[in-house]
Design a protein around this motif. Structure first.
Motif, short mmCIF file in Angstrom:
data_model
loop_
_atom_site.label_atom_id
_atom_site.label_comp_id
_atom_site.label_asym_id
_atom_site.label_seq_id
_atom_site.Cartn_x
_atom_site.Cartn_y
_atom_site.Cartn_z
N PRO A 114 -30.39 -23.98 -17.18
CA PRO A 114 -29.73 -25.20 -17.69
C PRO A 114 -28.77 -25.22 -18.64
CG PRO A 114 -31.64 -25.93 -18.67
CD PRO A 114 -32.08 -25.01 -17.58
N GLY A 115 -27.39 -24.70 -18.15
CA GLY A 115 -26.06 -25.05 -19.53
C GLY A 115 -25.64 -23.75 -19.22
N LEU A 116 -26.64 -22.32 -18.57
CA LEU A 116 -25.77 -21.80 -18.32
C LEU A 116 -26.02 -20.55 -16.57
CD1 LEU A 116 -27.78 -19.26 -20.96
CD2 LEU A 116 -26.03 -20.78 -21.53
N THR A 117 -26.98 -21.34 -15.71
CA THR A 117 -26.77 -21.03 -14.50
C THR A 117 -26.19 -22.14 -13.65
OG1 THR A 117 -29.11 -20.73 -13.59
CG2 THR A 117 -27.48 -18.40 -14.44
N PHE A 118 -26.73 -23.90 -14.28
CA PHE A 118 -26.50 -24.68 -13.47
C PHE A 118 -26.38 -25.71 -14.34
CE2 PHE A 118 -30.68 -25.50 -14.20
CZ PHE A 118 -30.86 -26.46 -14.05
N SER A 119 -25.84 -26.89 -14.59
CA SER A 119 -26.16 -28.62 -14.89
C SER A 119 -25.55 -28.95 -14.81
CB SER A 119 -24.37 -27.85 -15.51
OG SER A 119 -23.94 -29.13 -16.21
N TYR A 120 -25.98 -30.56 -15.09
CA TYR A 120 -26.18 -31.78 -14.72
C TYR A 120 -26.04 -33.10 -15.26
CZ TYR A 120 -30.29 -30.99 -11.48
OH TYR A 120 -31.16 -31.11 -10.71
N ALA A 121 -23.81 -32.18 -15.95
CA ALA A 121 -23.51 -33.14 -16.95
C ALA A 121 -22.82 -33.55 -16.24
CB ALA A 121 -22.21 -31.69 -17.63
N THR A 122 -22.12 -34.02 -14.57
CA THR A 122 -21.88 -34.60 -14.19
C THR A 122 -22.67 -35.56 -13.59
OG1 THR A 122 -21.97 -33.52 -12.02
CG2 THR A 122 -19.85 -32.60 -13.49
N GLY A 123 -24.03 -35.86 -13.99
CA GLY A 123 -24.53 -36.63 -12.85
C GLY A 123 -25.45 -35.98 -11.80
N ALA A 124 -24.17 -34.81 -11.56
CA ALA A 124 -25.38 -34.11 -10.23
C ALA A 124 -25.21 -32.99 -10.25
CB ALA A 124 -24.19 -34.20 -9.01
N PRO A 125 -26.54 -32.15 -9.70
CA PRO A 125 -26.55 -30.41 -10.01
C PRO A 125 -24.73 -29.94 -9.62
CG PRO A 125 -27.51 -31.31 -7.70
CD PRO A 125 -27.37 -32.07 -8.19
N GLN A 126 -24.28 -29.32 -10.62
CA GLN A 126 -23.50 -28.00 -10.31
C GLN A 126 -23.77 -27.07 -11.10
OE1 GLN A 126 -20.26 -29.60 -13.10
NE2 GLN A 126 -18.84 -28.14 -11.76
N GLY A 127 -23.74 -25.94 -9.72
CA GLY A 127 -24.08 -24.33 -9.78
C GLY A 127 -23.10 -23.48 -10.83
N LEU A 128 -23.08 -22.89 -11.60
CA LEU A 128 -21.42 -22.46 -12.97
C LEU A 128 -21.98 -21.11 -12.11
CD1 LEU A 128 -23.69 -23.96 -15.97
CD2 LEU A 128 -21.88 -24.68 -14.85
N LEU A 129 -22.47 -20.37 -10.88
CA LEU A 129 -21.69 -19.19 -10.55
C LEU A 129 -21.00 -18.85 -9.24
CD1 LEU A 129 -25.53 -17.39 -11.71
CD2 LEU A 129 -23.37 -17.29 -13.05
N THR A 130 -20.10 -19.90 -9.59
CA THR A 130 -19.03 -19.99 -8.44
C THR A 130 -18.38 -18.16 -8.72
OG1 THR A 130 -17.76 -21.66 -9.45
CG2 THR A 130 -19.16 -21.90 -8.51
N GLY A 131 -17.36 -18.72 -7.29
CA GLY A 131 -16.54 -17.67 -6.88
C GLY A 131 -17.09 -15.22 -7.78
N ARG A 132 -18.24 -15.78 -6.31
CA ARG A 132 -19.36 -14.47 -6.32
C ARG A 132 -19.13 -14.81 -5.14
NH1 ARG A 132 -19.87 -16.64 -12.00
NH2 ARG A 132 -19.80 -15.22 -13.55
N LYS A 133 -19.60 -13.27 -4.71
CA LYS A 133 -20.23 -13.12 -3.68
C LYS A 133 -21.96 -12.40 -3.18
CE LYS A 133 -19.32 -12.32 0.74
NZ LYS A 133 -19.11 -13.72 1.99
N LEU A 134 -22.49 -13.47 -2.98
CA LEU A 134 -23.48 -13.12 -2.69
C LEU A 134 -23.75 -11.92 -1.16
CD1 LEU A 134 -26.59 -13.64 -3.25
CD2 LEU A 134 -26.31 -15.49 -2.39
N TYR A 135 -24.53 -10.95 -1.22
CA TYR A 135 -24.87 -10.34 0.06
C TYR A 135 -26.30 -10.44 0.01
CZ TYR A 135 -20.36 -9.03 0.86
OH TYR A 135 -19.25 -8.30 0.63
#
Length: 217
Positions: A114-135
């Protein structure tokens, strides 16, 4: 410069199909784009399972942690930093008892922070590692993408869920399945994976070429 992170997690060594095809994808992407390729073999260097030192230590400031807490948090922090530095993440996972290996699960437990790779700051879960491609390359002896055993696939569905939870929603999946259902089935599974990886790399090359010719400014 493109930073690629390859994570392998199968204990089957050179026989692992998830490792084989994940490695092929990572090397193929590096050949196309240059940059760096970091390989983390979770079997050769297993991440620690999280302990009370980790769960308590990550909520404290460094100067208020015990030495054991500092060690646990720093180890996890190295994994998080490595992940955050990557533009492309390639993960190979072989099914163990219907789920991912314990080594891969331990890595996930360390980097889901929490706070590094995801957050509940907005009240809902928010992933923080956007903009990356996963295979994601998953392998299983049976067939779990459809049919009677689809409900028992706690590997692929879980990995896509938890990785999406931390923001890795731009994902491509390669499944290798049915490898223990006889020689013919195993050969078909490998051939299907080879075709899927070849197609994936061709599309990646075309996309990257288009971007280079028409960059977004």
């Amino acid at each position: 410069m493109c930073n690629i992170l390859l994570i392998t997690s199968s204990p089957r060594g050179s026989e692992s199909l998830s490792t084989r095809f994940a490695t092929q994808i990572a090397r193929g992407l590096k050949a196309q784009r240059g940059g760096s390729l970091t390989v983390r073999d979770l079997v050769a260097s297993p991440p620690p399972h999280i302990t009370q030192d980790y769960t308590e230590g990550r909520t404290k400031s460094p100067d208020s942690r015990t030495p054991a807490q500092n060690t646990a948090v720093e180890r996890a922090g190295e994994l998080v930093d490595e992940l955050c530095a990557a533009d492309i993440i390639v993960i190979g996972s072989g099914m163990m008892n219907f789920g991912p290996s314990s080594q891969l699960k331990a890595w996930i437990d360390n980097i889901t922070w929490p706070g590094l790779t995801f957050s509940y700051a907005t009240g809902a879960p928010q992933g923080l590692l956007t903009g990356r491609k996963l295979y994601l390359v998953t392998a299983a002896g049976g067939v779990f993408s459809q049919g009677d055993y689809a409900a028992f696939d706690f590997q692929t569905r879980y990995l896509l869920h938890i990785l999406g939870f931390i923001g890795l929603t731009d994902a491509e999946l390669v499944r290798i399945e049915g490898t223990v259902l006889g020689a013919e089935s195993a050969q078909a599974a490998v051939a299907s994976a080879e075709a899927a990886v070849e197609s994936l790399l061709a599309r990646a090359a075309q996309s990257y070429g288009s971007f280079r010719n028409h960059p977004v400014l």
